[in-house]
Design a protein around this motif. Structure first.
Motif, mmCIF file in Angstrom:
data_model
loop_
_atom_site.group_PDB
_atom_site.id
_atom_site.type_symbol
_atom_site.label_atom_id
_atom_site.label_comp_id
_atom_site.label_asym_id
_atom_site.label_seq_id
_atom_site.Cartn_x
_atom_site.Cartn_y
_atom_site.Cartn_z
ATOM 1 N N ALA A 108 69.397 56.122 113.825
ATOM 2 C CA ALA A 108 69.155 56.524 115.213
ATOM 3 C C ALA A 108 69.868 55.562 116.148
ATOM 4 C CB ALA A 108 67.661 56.539 115.513
ATOM 5 N N THR A 152 71.544 65.701 117.231
ATOM 6 C CA THR A 152 70.674 65.486 116.079
ATOM 7 C C THR A 152 71.252 66.205 114.866
ATOM 8 O OG1 THR A 152 68.705 65.270 117.449
ATOM 9 C CG2 THR A 152 68.345 65.813 115.144
ATOM 10 N N GLU A 210 70.386 60.705 114.663
ATOM 11 C CA GLU A 210 70.239 61.106 116.056
ATOM 12 C C GLU A 210 71.007 60.114 116.909
ATOM 13 O OE1 GLU A 210 66.842 63.085 118.443
ATOM 14 O OE2 GLU A 210 66.346 60.958 118.290
#
Length: 125
Positions: A33, A103, A117
């Motif tokens: 992420a 995503t 993400e």
């Protein structure tokens, strides 16, 4: 089990709960992420720590996604882009932000899980 079409909404609701226990079932073990501040977190433990820091820092957070567009939907992978917005209290003061995100999902063990993400700022126009 969350269908591919329902996954983005389920993820947004999990984030809005501000509880990792709600987010965890939607995240792959090897997740990566990147937050809008540029920080990158690799692996479930690092991502969990980063999310929990955000949950603790932002009280009464409201999180929403909009303008979702699927880029690719395959048998075992999918990718979508979206706009996001959040608001809440940081240190008892109103705060808000937003931007654009991407995503990537993979099907693992019959479940759709986030593998990556990337959140970034809105473009200046």
């Amino acid at each position: 089990m969350t269908s591919l079409e329902d996954w983005p909404g389920a993820y947004a609701r999990a984030l809005a709960s501000q509880r990792w226990s709600e987010v965890d079932p939607l995240v792959h073990e090897d997740v990566c992420a990147t937050f809008s501040d540029g920080s990158r977190h690799e692996g479930r433990a690092a991502v969990r720590a980063a999310f929990e820091r955000n949950f603790a820092a932002i009280q009464d957070e409201r999180y929403a996604i909009s303008n979702l567009r699927w880029i690719r939907r395959g048998v075992d992978h999918a990718l979508y882009v979206f706009d996001f917005a959040w608001s809440g209290l940081i240190g008892a003061r109103p705060a808000s932000g937003g931007g654009r995100g991407t995503t990537a999902l993979v099907r693992d063990g019959g479940r759709w899980l986030m593998i990556a993400e990337h959140l970034g700022p809105k473009p200046t126009e």
